[in-house]
Each structure stands twice: as structure tokens, then as C-alpha cells.
Scaffold this active site. Structure first.
Site, mmCIF file in Angstrom:
data_model
loop_
_atom_site.group_PDB
_atom_site.id
_atom_site.type_symbol
_atom_site.label_atom_id
_atom_site.label_comp_id
_atom_site.label_asym_id
_atom_site.label_seq_id
_atom_site.Cartn_x
_atom_site.Cartn_y
_atom_site.Cartn_z
ATOM 1 C CB CYS A 383 -0.694 -0.031 0.837
ATOM 2 S SG CYS A 383 -2.029 0.567 0.135
ATOM 3 C CG HIS A 509 -3.900 -3.403 3.209
ATOM 4 N ND1 HIS A 509 -2.552 -3.080 4.015
ATOM 5 C CD2 HIS A 509 -4.719 -2.264 2.358
ATOM 6 C CE1 HIS A 509 -3.327 -2.017 3.454
ATOM 7 N NE2 HIS A 509 -3.943 -1.350 2.935
ATOM 8 C CD GLU A 511 -1.453 -6.240 5.158
ATOM 9 O OE1 GLU A 511 -1.745 -6.535 3.733
ATOM 10 O OE2 GLU A 511 -1.928 -4.993 5.128
HETATM 11 N N1 GLN Z 1 -2.000 6.732 2.679
HETATM 12 C C1 GLN Z 1 -2.451 5.760 1.734
HETATM 13 C C2 GLN Z 1 -3.860 6.082 0.676
HETATM 14 O O1 GLN Z 1 -4.382 6.816 1.347
HETATM 15 C C3 GLN Z 1 -1.768 4.848 1.853
HETATM 16 C C4 GLN Z 1 -2.643 3.774 2.806
HETATM 17 C C5 GLN Z 1 -2.049 3.189 2.857
HETATM 18 O O2 GLN Z 1 -0.918 2.228 3.650
HETATM 19 N N2 GLN Z 1 -3.144 1.309 3.782
HETATM 20 O O3 GLN Z 1 -3.888 6.029 0.048
#
Ligand code: GLN
Length: 537
Positions: A383, A509, A511
């Protein structure tokens, strides 16, 4: 068979591990062939934990259907290998919100809206909701917080009412308490348990089973004493000792016969003993590693490991799959700089840059990525970690000065990562990000494709910003390939670096989908790459 309901409450202190006990019991019942789900009722006023700082509450776990939930739901999924949903996590805020919305719509016209019966009715409706789908033999409801707290009272009251309404053999209450050891006296003490059971009884709920968390074995005479004072059978006073790993707890609870006590109380049909062969096999591999790797986790919430709970557990699953002990080393990204990065990260066999929000620590993350990229160290970005890898590449390989994510710099000349169109107008917080499962198509011949072994995958998201597709051509020309694409929107979901042993970063994600029985391929292959790196060093 009518659905049976198990309630798990906690007393004396928080952090006794209600979530793990609930998940372990669910595992044992599932392993006997019952279909089981677990839901968590949290007493705080936020509608969901999505707006909470990870330092407050640990990781925010995201379900397939895009609910931002308590991290305990992650344990439920990891233990049961069954997906949870929006319905599995309810907060006081959600309950009040529903009641207040109804009041505004005139549903209670003429009536005074009160905690009892209106709030408790709504709690009961939510407690029964999953059972009414007909999908489950057993619904386990974990009540967050501690018995005796003002804020959990309406939940306990709802449990009291439900026990009467559903009948004696339809519900079972398990109360988790602490039996502390006083070193100076050389004794285990039962008084806190007595008091906490008294609190619960005063609220009209008599527990059926007591699970006593203790650092020492709770002997029979003490169990007898607890049984006498607390109105439970002696065989229903169960000890729960500290475990070497949370994945031992189902077997520990089996030994203590927690599942048998529940089955007998609920008059459930007798089924064969739990089938736990694959679970035990996993534990065998986990506890007998044949190799070892050091993985650096670079993030900004590293002081609280619960902020990265699912990542930590995914490494446990991946380590076991490879019979490899994964030593996670934690690095505060704010402290990493051009000058110290090589010395600080020396000795690692793999580097993971974690998800996150905001500018703090962003530069340090980029230093870690550059170090991994230039030194051929296996790298895995998740992410924000992926977004960071894209910005690092734009700046240091493509030479785009000032390249950035617009989350960090709204006026950057090169917005490599930018807000999705649909996100630009949104000002409200909570449930407004790109959340939950989305399809992704992997390019044949890519590393991502070989990792998953198929081209169509689905993964869970939680972010607002995206890779800006105007830069794809420049990236690919320089060796950073976009190998996972959302088939409907064309959004980039995976980037990977050519001519590097293992450099893969995902916008989603992974995970969140790793379980004991289904370790996630990105984690297992990343650990494998780290093992190879160790060997070749
Ligand atoms: N801050 C980033 C976004 O909003 C990544 C978010 C995250 O890592 N869950 O796109």
C-alpha cells in the site's frame, strides 16, 4: 438445528486475550464439523475503528465487503479460514447511530427513546443477525471491554435479556478473568475473579464457564474454590496459561476441554473429536524451523506491533510454510536517512515497507527502498509501501525531481501517486476510502503471475491514492513493470522491478487474507526470496 449463541465477556483487566480464546473455541467447534462464526461488539462510540489512530487501537482490519473493523476479526479469519463481513463487528456508535436515524425517520413517534428497551433491542437484533442467516450452527459473540465498565453495561443487559428469551440451553456465557500470582505471598489469588463474577451476576448474567488467565498452573483445590464462590461447576473452571504462540491456544483449550463443556451446556449433538491434523502439522513446521531469516519491517507505527498485526501473522504463516524462522526487525522510518540507512539495515535478508498515512517517515521509507533496490535485497511494499517505491523510482531512476504522491505534496510537478477522481470530492472520513475486495488481473510471464500461479486474483484494499497511469510507459521503459491491473478501472495494483531478485509492491493488502491453512503466496515467496538471499550472501 437452531443456532446456538455463545457470549464471551472479560473481567479484571483488558488484554486477557478474549479474541484468541473466542477464535480458539470457534476452531475447536469448527473442527468437530459445526459451522461457526464470531462477531465482536465494541463499547466505544466511533461508528467503526476506521478513524482511530493505529496507536490507539492497533491495526484496522478490512473485510471482503469493505468494512473497517477491529483487529480481532483478523484472528477470527486466520483461525477459521472463513471470511467475516460488516455484520461481524458492531460498536456502540453503530447501535446508537441506527437508533437515532430511526428516531429521525419517525419510527418511534410519540415514544421516549431509551437505553432500555430501544438501545438494547437494537443490540439484540444485531446479536441475532448472523444466526438468522441460517448459515451457522453457532455464533460466538465477543463483548469488548471489561465487565463493570459503564460503557459495556447495555451489551451485558442485552445478553441478560437474550438468555431469558432464547431459553437455558440455547446460550452459553464464558467469562474470561485473571488469576494473578503474588510473588511475595507465593500464591495465586482468586479474589479478582470472585469480584468480577459478582459484577457480572449483579447485572443479571451468571457465567457458565470461567476461563482463568494465569501465569501459573491453577491447581484443582483453587478451581474448587473458584467454583464454590462463583456458582460454576468445578469442571467449568478452565485455566489459560501464557502460550508460546497464539496458535497453541486451540490445543491448550482442547486439553482443558473447553469445547466439551460448551457442547454439554448447549446440548449440542455429539460429534467426532476435533479434526486438527492440518493445524498440528502447521504447528510442527512453525516450531521446527530448518533455517532463519531477518526481515526488516519499516514503518512509522513500529512502537506498537499491533498496528501491523496482520503483517506479523502473515509472516508466521509464511515462515511455517517454508520451515523458516522469520525474525522481524522493526525500524522507525523517521530515523532512516541517506547517511545511516546502510549501517542501520545491514544484515537484513529482506525489507518490507509497511502501509501508512501521511508524510511523517515517508522520506525514511524511500531511503530503505533505494537501499533494497540498489543492493539486490528482496523488497516487498504494501500500500503506502508500494506508493513509496513508485515515488523513489521516479526520483532516483527516472530523475523526475520533486516527484511525489499528492498526499505528501499537493503541488508536486510529478504526481506519481494521485487521488482517484472519485475521491476528490469526498470530505467525510470513515468508510470513504477504496475499501474491500477488488479483482486484479496479473500479466502472464510476470513475477506476480508466477507467485500466484494464476492470472485472476482478488485482494482487499484500504487507500485513497493510486498510481497515476500517465507514468506507466516511462516506468516500464526503465524496468519497473505494472504487472497487476484492475480489469474494470485499469488501476495499477502491482509493480515489480526487472533485473532484481525480488522487488514486488502491491497497492492492496495481501496480509489481510493470509490464514493458518492458506498462507499468502506473496509472503511465502518473499520469505523464500529472503532465504535464497541469505544463502547467496
Ligand atoms: N495513505 C495511502 C493512501 O491513502 C496509503 C494507505 C495505506 O497504506 N493503507 O492511499
Amino acid at each position: 438445528m437452531a443456532t446456538k449463541y455463545i457470549f464471551v465477556t472479560g473481567g479484571v483487566t483488558s488484554s486477557l486475550g478474549k479474541g484468541i480464546i473466542s477464535a480458539s473455541l470457534a476452531k475447536l467447534l469448527q473442527a468437530r464439523g459445526f459451522s461457526v462464526t464470531i462477531q465482536k461488539f465494541d463499547p466505544y462510540i466511533n461508528i467503526d475503528p476506521g478513524t482511530l489512530n493505529p496507536y490507539e487501537h492497533g491495526e484496522c482490519y478490512v473485510t471482503e465487503d469493505g468494512a473497517e473493523t477491529d483487529l480481532d476479526l483478523g484472528h477470527y479469519e486466520r483461525f477459521l479460514n472463513v471470511a467475516t463481513s460488516q455484520a461481524n463487528n458492531v460498536t456502540t456508535g453503530r447501535i446508537y447511530y441506527n437508533v437515532i436515524m430511526q428516531e429521525r425517520e419517525g419510527a418511534y413517534l410519540g415514544k421516549t427513546v431509551q437505553v432500555i428497551p430501544h438501545i438494547t433491542d437494537e443490540i439484540k437484533r444485531r446479536m441475532l443477525l448472523l444466526g438468522q442467516t441460517g448459515e451457522y450452527d453457532i455464533v460466538i459473540t465477543e463483548i469488548g471491554g471489561c465487565v463493570g465498565d459503564i460503557e459495556s453495561l447495555p451489551f451485558i443487559e442485552a445478553v441478560r435479556q437474550l438468555r431469558w428469551e432464547l431459553g437455558v440451553n440455547e446460550t452459553c456465557v464464558i467469562h474470561l478473568t485473571l488469576v494473578p500470582y503474588l510473588k511475595a505471598a507465593g500464591e495465586l489469588k482468586t479474589k479478582p475473579t470472585q469480584h468480577s463474577v459478582r459484577d457480572l451476576s449483579e447485572a443479571g448474567v451468571q457465567p457458565d464457564i470461567l476461563v482463568c488467565r494465569s501465569e501459573h498452573h491453577v491447581p484443582m483445590d483453587l478451581r474448587k474454590k473458584i467454583a464454590l464462590f462463583c456458582n460454576v461447576k468445578q469442571n467449568s473452571v478452565i485455566e489459560s496459561l501464557d502460550a508460546e504462540t497464539i496458535y497453541d491456544v486451540p490445543l491448550m483449550m482442547r486439553k482443558e476441554k473447553l469445547d466439551e463443556r460448551v457442547i454439554s451446556k448447549l446440548k449440542l449433538p455429539h460429534r467426532a473429536d476435533p479434526e486438527l491434523d492440518r493445524w498440528k502439522e502447521f504447528l510442527g513446521r512453525l516450531k521446527n524451523p530448518t533455517s532463519e531469516v531477518n526481515i526488516g519491517l519499516v514503518g512509522k507505527y513500529v512502537e506498537l506491533h499491533d498496528a501491523y498485526k496482520s503483517i506479523v501473522e502473515a509472516f508466521v504463516h509464511a515462515g511455517a510454510a517454508n520451515e523458516c524462522k522469520v525474525n522481524l526487525k522493526w525500524f522507525q522510518s523517521e530515523n532512516l536517512s541517506d547517511e545511516n540507512v546502510a549501517a542501520t539495515l545491514a544484515g537484513l535478508d529482506g525489507i518490507l515497507v509497511a502501509p501508512g498515512f501521511g508524510e511523517r517517515g515517508f522520506k525514511g521509507k524511500m531511503e530503505a527502498i533505494r537501499y533494497a533496490r540498489e543492493n539486490n535485497i528482496p523488497f516487498f511494499g504494501i500500500c503506502l509501501g508500494m506508493q513509496c517505491a513508485a515515488v523513489e523510482f521516479a526520483r532516483n531512476v527516472l530523475g523526475l525531481e520533486g516527484a511525489n504522491s499528492t498526499e505528501m505534496d499537493a503541488d508536486t510537478p510529478h504526481p506519481i501517486i494521485d487521488l482517484m477522481e472519485g475521491q476528490k470530492e469526498i470530505t467525510q472520513k470513515g468508510g470513504t476510502m477504496r475499501l474491500g475486495a477488488y479483482a486484479c488481473e496479473l500479466k502472464k510471464g510476470s513475477k506476480a503471475y508466477s507467485i500466484y500461479g494464476k492470472s485472476k486474483i482478488s485482494e482487499r484494499h484500504r487507500h485513497r491514492y493510486e498510481f497515476n497511469n500517465t507514468y506507466i510507459a516511462a516506468f516500464e521503459e526503465a524496468g519497473m513493470l505494472a504487472t497487476g491491473i484492475n480489469p474494470e478501472t485499469g488501476l495499477v495494483e502491482i509493480i515489480e522491478l526487472q533485473n532484481h531478485p525480488w522487488f514486488v509492491a502491491a497497492q492492496y493488502h495481501p496480509e489481510l487474507k493470509s490464514t493458518v491453512l492458506n498462507p499468502h503466496p506473496l509472503f511465502t515467496k518473499f520469505v523464500k526470496a529472503a532465504m535464497n538471499y541469505t544463502r547467496n550472501k
